[in-house]
Design an enzyme around this catalytic site. Sequence first.
Site, PDB file in Angstrom:
ATOM      1  CB  SER A  44      -0.961   0.025   1.185  1.00 26.34           C
ATOM      2  OG  SER A  44      -0.268   0.244   2.388  1.00 26.34           O
ATOM      3  CE  LYS A  81      -2.750   2.069   4.837  1.00 23.86           C
ATOM      4  NZ  LYS A  81      -2.527   1.215   3.724  1.00 23.86           N
TER       5      LYS A  81
END
Length: 189
Positions: A44, A81
Site C-alpha cells: 500500500s 500510511k
Amino acid sequence: MENKKKSKKKNEIWEWTKALLIAVVLAVVIRSFLFEPVVVNGQSMMPTLHNQDRLILNKISKPKRFDIIVFHATKTDNYVKRVIGLPGDRIEYKNDTLYINGKAYKEPYLAPYKKMYKEQYGNNTLLTENFKLKDVIGRDTVPKGTVFVLGDNRRNSRDSRMIGVVPMDKIIGKANVLFWPLSDFKFIK
C-alpha cells in the site's frame, strides 16, 4: 588473601550485573518511548516503501502533513500510511490533484505511479479517484484529535477512505529511517 580475591570477584560480578541491568533498562526505555523498528507489510505504500522494508519509528514527535506514520488499525494489525489531513482540514481530490482547505498540493512521491497508470490505461486514468472528505468520513473537516491518511499506492490501499480517520492515540510513531534493505537505506522526509 583468599578473601581479597573472593571480594574482588564478587565486586567484578556485581559491576557486570549493574552494567547489564542498565543496558536492558535503557533498551526498554528507548524502544518503549523513543524509537521502534517496524516491518512494512504489503504494497500500500509503493513506490515509496516496499513489502518487508524495515523502518525506524520516532515515537516522540507529533505527525505533520505528509509524514509516514504507523498506527494500530486493528487489535492485531498495524498500518503504514501517509498523513494527508490534520484536524480541521478539508480534503478533496479532483482530477488526481489533492486539495487541502481549497489549496492544491503537489505529491511528488506519487509521480512514478501516476506516470505508470497514464501509460498503461491512458491519460484519463486517475491514480486517486475523486472524492470529498464528507463522502468518505461523513464530515466536512478532519475531526479534532485525528488525522486522515492515505497509502501512496492509492489503488491498492486500505486507508482513511475505507477505515475512517485515525485517532492520534492509535499512532505508534513516525517513520524516520528506512534501514533495510541496506541498498535502499535513507532518511525519510
